[in-house]
Design a protein around this motif. Structure first.
Motif, PDB file in Angstrom:
ATOM      1  N   PHE A 201      50.938   9.488  27.949  1.00 29.15           N
ATOM      2  CA  PHE A 201      51.510  10.764  28.382  1.00 29.15           C
ATOM      3  C   PHE A 201      52.815  11.008  27.638  1.00 29.15           C
ATOM      4  CE2 PHE A 201      54.683  12.937  31.044  1.00 29.15           C
ATOM      5  CZ  PHE A 201      54.058  14.165  31.197  1.00 29.15           C
ATOM      6  N   ALA A 202      53.083  12.262  27.304  1.00 23.63           N
ATOM      7  CA  ALA A 202      54.351  12.631  26.662  1.00 23.63           C
ATOM      8  C   ALA A 202      55.021  13.748  27.449  1.00 23.63           C
ATOM      9  CB  ALA A 202      54.120  13.071  25.221  1.00 23.63           C
ATOM     10  N   GLY A 203      56.343  13.622  27.634  1.00 26.13           N
ATOM     11  CA  GLY A 203      57.084  14.643  28.360  1.00 26.13           C
ATOM     12  C   GLY A 203      58.527  14.705  27.908  1.00 26.13           C
ATOM     13  N   ASP A 204      59.293  15.636  28.514  1.00 26.03           N
ATOM     14  CA  ASP A 204      60.684  15.816  28.080  1.00 26.03           C
ATOM     15  C   ASP A 204      61.645  16.109  29.214  1.00 26.03           C
ATOM     16  OD1 ASP A 204      61.745  19.047  27.813  1.00 26.03           O
ATOM     17  OD2 ASP A 204      59.678  18.673  28.389  1.00 26.03           O
ATOM     18  N   SER A 205      61.145  16.464  30.410  1.00 31.00           N
ATOM     19  CA  SER A 205      62.048  17.022  31.415  1.00 31.00           C
ATOM     20  C   SER A 205      61.946  16.312  32.747  1.00 31.00           C
ATOM     21  CB  SER A 205      61.736  18.512  31.617  1.00 31.00           C
ATOM     22  OG  SER A 205      60.494  18.652  32.285  1.00 31.00           O
ATOM     23  N   LEU A 220      58.996   9.546  26.112  1.00 34.30           N
ATOM     24  CA  LEU A 220      59.973  10.607  26.306  1.00 34.30           C
ATOM     25  C   LEU A 220      60.433  11.027  24.919  1.00 34.30           C
ATOM     26  CD1 LEU A 220      61.632  12.195  28.446  1.00 34.30           C
ATOM     27  CD2 LEU A 220      63.377  10.428  28.242  1.00 34.30           C
ATOM     28  N   VAL A 221      60.128  12.269  24.550  1.00 40.22           N
ATOM     29  CA  VAL A 221      60.440  12.717  23.194  1.00 40.22           C
ATOM     30  C   VAL A 221      61.951  12.739  22.974  1.00 40.22           C
ATOM     31  CG1 VAL A 221      58.284  13.992  22.824  1.00 40.22           C
ATOM     32  CG2 VAL A 221      60.218  15.130  23.952  1.00 40.22           C
ATOM     33  N   ALA A 222      62.367  12.625  21.704  1.00 39.74           N
ATOM     34  CA  ALA A 222      63.785  12.429  21.380  1.00 39.74           C
ATOM     35  C   ALA A 222      64.657  13.627  21.733  1.00 39.74           C
ATOM     36  CB  ALA A 222      63.926  12.089  19.890  1.00 39.74           C
ATOM     37  N   ASN A 223      64.052  14.817  21.844  1.00 33.31           N
ATOM     38  CA  ASN A 223      64.846  16.002  22.166  1.00 33.31           C
ATOM     39  C   ASN A 223      65.122  16.142  23.659  1.00 33.31           C
ATOM     40  OD1 ASN A 223      61.833  16.746  21.649  1.00 33.31           O
ATOM     41  ND2 ASN A 223      62.517  18.279  23.136  1.00 33.31           N
ATOM     42  N   ALA A 224      64.658  15.204  24.479  1.00 35.09           N
ATOM     43  CA  ALA A 224      64.965  15.230  25.913  1.00 35.09           C
ATOM     44  C   ALA A 224      66.474  15.088  26.118  1.00 35.09           C
ATOM     45  CB  ALA A 224      64.227  14.100  26.626  1.00 35.09           C
ATOM     46  N   LEU A 245      57.367   2.860  29.475  1.00 33.44           N
ATOM     47  CA  LEU A 245      58.138   4.014  29.006  1.00 33.44           C
ATOM     48  C   LEU A 245      58.700   3.723  27.628  1.00 33.44           C
ATOM     49  CD1 LEU A 245      59.476   6.806  29.461  1.00 33.44           C
ATOM     50  CD2 LEU A 245      61.446   5.581  30.413  1.00 33.44           C
ATOM     51  N   TYR A 246      58.428   4.615  26.693  1.00 34.44           N
ATOM     52  CA  TYR A 246      58.962   4.491  25.338  1.00 34.44           C
ATOM     53  C   TYR A 246      59.852   5.702  25.065  1.00 34.44           C
ATOM     54  CZ  TYR A 246      59.278   4.326  20.262  1.00 34.44           C
ATOM     55  OH  TYR A 246      59.753   4.291  18.962  1.00 34.44           O
ATOM     56  N   LEU A 247      61.057   5.447  24.587  1.00 34.28           N
ATOM     57  CA  LEU A 247      61.986   6.516  24.234  1.00 34.28           C
ATOM     58  C   LEU A 247      61.912   6.747  22.730  1.00 34.28           C
ATOM     59  CD1 LEU A 247      65.095   5.368  26.320  1.00 34.28           C
ATOM     60  CD2 LEU A 247      63.217   6.863  27.034  1.00 34.28           C
ATOM     61  N   ALA A 248      61.369   7.886  22.338  1.00 33.24           N
ATOM     62  CA  ALA A 248      61.265   8.186  20.908  1.00 33.24           C
ATOM     63  C   ALA A 248      62.665   8.301  20.314  1.00 33.24           C
ATOM     64  CB  ALA A 248      60.489   9.479  20.688  1.00 33.24           C
ATOM     65  N   LYS A 249      62.824   7.757  19.123  1.00 32.94           N
ATOM     66  CA  LYS A 249      64.155   7.760  18.495  1.00 32.94           C
ATOM     67  C   LYS A 249      64.146   8.328  17.079  1.00 32.94           C
ATOM     68  CE  LYS A 249      63.442   2.805  17.568  1.00 32.94           C
ATOM     69  NZ  LYS A 249      62.210   2.709  18.379  1.00 32.94           N
ATOM     70  N   GLY A 250      62.970   8.596  16.531  1.00 29.16           N
ATOM     71  CA  GLY A 250      62.887   9.114  15.171  1.00 29.16           C
ATOM     72  C   GLY A 250      62.753   7.999  14.151  1.00 29.16           C
ATOM     73  N   GLY A 251      62.409   8.376  12.939  1.00 28.49           N
ATOM     74  CA  GLY A 251      62.209   7.407  11.869  1.00 28.49           C
ATOM     75  C   GLY A 251      60.743   7.136  11.592  1.00 28.49           C
ATOM     76  N   ASN A 258      61.501  14.403  17.580  1.00 28.59           N
ATOM     77  CA  ASN A 258      61.496  15.552  18.489  1.00 28.59           C
ATOM     78  C   ASN A 258      60.079  16.106  18.628  1.00 28.59           C
ATOM     79  OD1 ASN A 258      64.299  15.359  18.648  1.00 28.59           O
ATOM     80  ND2 ASN A 258      64.631  16.882  17.032  1.00 28.59           N
ATOM     81  N   TYR A 259      59.779  16.646  19.806  1.00 26.81           N
ATOM     82  CA  TYR A 259      58.514  17.355  20.043  1.00 26.81           C
ATOM     83  C   TYR A 259      57.303  16.513  19.615  1.00 26.81           C
ATOM     84  CZ  TYR A 259      62.161  20.961  20.004  1.00 26.81           C
ATOM     85  OH  TYR A 259      63.322  21.659  20.212  1.00 26.81           O
ATOM     86  N   SER A 260      56.382  17.086  18.839  1.00 31.42           N
ATOM     87  CA  SER A 260      55.146  16.376  18.496  1.00 31.42           C
ATOM     88  C   SER A 260      55.404  15.129  17.667  1.00 31.42           C
ATOM     89  CB  SER A 260      54.164  17.306  17.772  1.00 31.42           C
ATOM     90  OG  SER A 260      54.766  17.968  16.694  1.00 31.42           O
ATOM     91  N   ALA A 261      56.517  15.083  16.924  1.00 34.99           N
ATOM     92  CA  ALA A 261      56.863  13.856  16.196  1.00 34.99           C
ATOM     93  C   ALA A 261      57.084  12.702  17.175  1.00 34.99           C
ATOM     94  CB  ALA A 261      58.116  14.077  15.355  1.00 34.99           C
ATOM     95  N   GLY A 262      57.692  13.000  18.318  1.00 32.97           N
ATOM     96  CA  GLY A 262      57.917  11.987  19.334  1.00 32.97           C
ATOM     97  C   GLY A 262      56.624  11.543  19.998  1.00 32.97           C
ATOM     98  N   ILE A 263      55.699  12.489  20.198  1.00 34.96           N
ATOM     99  CA  ILE A 263      54.398  12.134  20.770  1.00 34.96           C
ATOM    100  C   ILE A 263      53.685  11.142  19.865  1.00 34.96           C
ATOM    101  CG2 ILE A 263      52.164  13.000  21.546  1.00 34.96           C
ATOM    102  CD1 ILE A 263      53.505  15.754  21.968  1.00 34.96           C
ATOM    103  N   LEU A 264      53.647  11.451  18.565  1.00 36.60           N
ATOM    104  CA  LEU A 264      52.977  10.571  17.598  1.00 36.60           C
ATOM    105  C   LEU A 264      53.646   9.202  17.554  1.00 36.60           C
ATOM    106  CD1 LEU A 264      52.487  13.157  14.722  1.00 36.60           C
ATOM    107  CD2 LEU A 264      50.733  12.308  16.281  1.00 36.60           C
ATOM    108  N   GLU A 265      54.973   9.194  17.594  1.00 37.04           N
ATOM    109  CA  GLU A 265      55.718   7.932  17.571  1.00 37.04           C
ATOM    110  C   GLU A 265      55.355   7.070  18.779  1.00 37.04           C
ATOM    111  OE1 GLU A 265      60.411   6.598  17.881  1.00 37.04           O
ATOM    112  OE2 GLU A 265      59.933   8.519  16.942  1.00 37.04           O
ATOM    113  N   GLY A 266      55.244   7.699  19.939  1.00 31.96           N
ATOM    114  CA  GLY A 266      54.902   6.963  21.147  1.00 31.96           C
ATOM    115  C   GLY A 266      53.475   6.437  21.126  1.00 31.96           C
ATOM    116  N   VAL A 267      52.531   7.263  20.661  1.00 30.75           N
ATOM    117  CA  VAL A 267      51.136   6.815  20.573  1.00 30.75           C
ATOM    118  C   VAL A 267      51.037   5.612  19.645  1.00 30.75           C
ATOM    119  CG1 VAL A 267      48.829   7.450  19.765  1.00 30.75           C
ATOM    120  CG2 VAL A 267      50.151   9.073  21.148  1.00 30.75           C
ATOM    121  N   ALA A 268      51.713   5.677  18.481  1.00 35.13           N
ATOM    122  CA  ALA A 268      51.675   4.567  17.523  1.00 35.13           C
ATOM    123  C   ALA A 268      52.359   3.320  18.083  1.00 35.13           C
ATOM    124  CB  ALA A 268      52.334   4.990  16.216  1.00 35.13           C
TER     125      ALA A 268
END
Length: 282
Positions: A201-205, A220-224, A245-251, A258-268
């Motif tokens: 699951f991916a969310g922000d709020s 939790l996408v990085a733009n949260a 729980l995984y906190l997306a951080k970028g890279g 942010n957004y879909s980039a964070g979803i992909l990061e979490g799935v991977a």
């Protein structure tokens, strides 16, 4: 390791880049490539009603999902080439909470409360009663009065309050107690035969916290906001669910998280083998 994967994602400011943070240029294309894979089932999870979900899909050129959990968890639709079909089994699951009442009965229960103004009909459904509330209203007193009326009738309901900053006006939803994003995702998993090992699951709020802090693997996408990030970490520590729980951080893949980039990061993160599926065909 199973190849099957269920991705459940919030829309606004999670998959949809409609927040203040920048979107990585390639992110939505890579997300679409992943969603197109035969191993992946895709569910959008949103407070939006059907028409607004369809509008978002069109406006942002999103992949067509297999399922939509909408109306703050009170509806589940299966989507095929034949169109949208609401799942009656979900209605059967949540209906007992309201002890035989439906929308009109619930509306009559609260009609004498002056601070409540019904939202537009498109924002209502059989098991979702939605009001506008003046921001200057005595909210604790109003909520206490509503909870008292519900208790008298042995109705199990949640009162979900938020503020529409554009108004500004308060938004108050009355929902069956089991009609939450978390319970709807759990129900979808059970019906489709998915487990916590192959669901993300991916969310922000704040509205996503019940899922983000559950045993369901979440990102939790990085733009949260920093507040949501802090609360998510505190709640997972309290519930001993920090490993889910995984906190997306970028890279990841050169993107910002942010957004879909964070979803992909979490799935991977949870399922490393899926990274090879995140490619755009030349």
């Amino acid at each position: 390791m199973t190849e099957r994967l269920l991705i459940c994602t919030d829309l606004d400011r999670t998959l949809l880049p409609n927040g203040n943070a920048p979107e990585s240029v390639s992110a939505r294309g890579l997300f679409a490539a992943l969603a197109a894979r035969p191993e992946v089932r895709l569910a959008y999870v949103s407070g939006r009603h059907r028409a607004l979900v369809e509008q978002a899909i069109a406006d942002y050129k999103l992949p067509q999902p297999d399922f939509v959990i909408g109306d703050v968890g009170t509806s589940i639709y299966a989507i095929t080439a034949d169109g949208w079909r609401e799942w009656p089994q979900w209605i059967e699951a949540i209906a007992p909470d309201w002890a035989g009442r439906e929308h009109a009965d619930m509306r009559r229960l609260f009609e004498h409360l002056a601070d409540l103004r019904l939202q537009e009909s498109v924002k209502q459904n059989r098991f979702k009663l939605s009001y506008y509330v003046p921001v200057e209203a005595d909210l604790p007193r109003l909520m206490a009065a509503m909870r008292g009326l519900l208790a008298e009738q042995t109705i199990r309901a949640d009162l979900i309050y938020s503020i529409d900053e554009a108004g500004p006006v308060g938004l108050l939803d009355v929902l069956p107690a089991s009609a939450t994003k978390f319970h709807a995702i759990e129900f979808l998993m059970q019906e489709l035969g998915f487990s916590i090992e192959n669901t993300v699951f991916a969310g922000d709020s704040g509205n996503d916290l019940p899922v983000l802090t559950s045993p369901i693997r979440s990102v939790l996408v990085a733009n949260a906001s920093a507040d949501v990030r802090k609360e998510a970490q505190e709640l997972t520590a309290l519930r001993s669910t920090g490993g889910a729980l995984y906190l997306a951080k970028g890279g990841f893949l050169g993107m910002n998280g942010n957004y879909s980039a964070g979803i992909l990061e979490g799935v991977a993160h949870y399922l490393p083998h899926t990274q090879q599926w995140m490619k755009i065909d030349d």
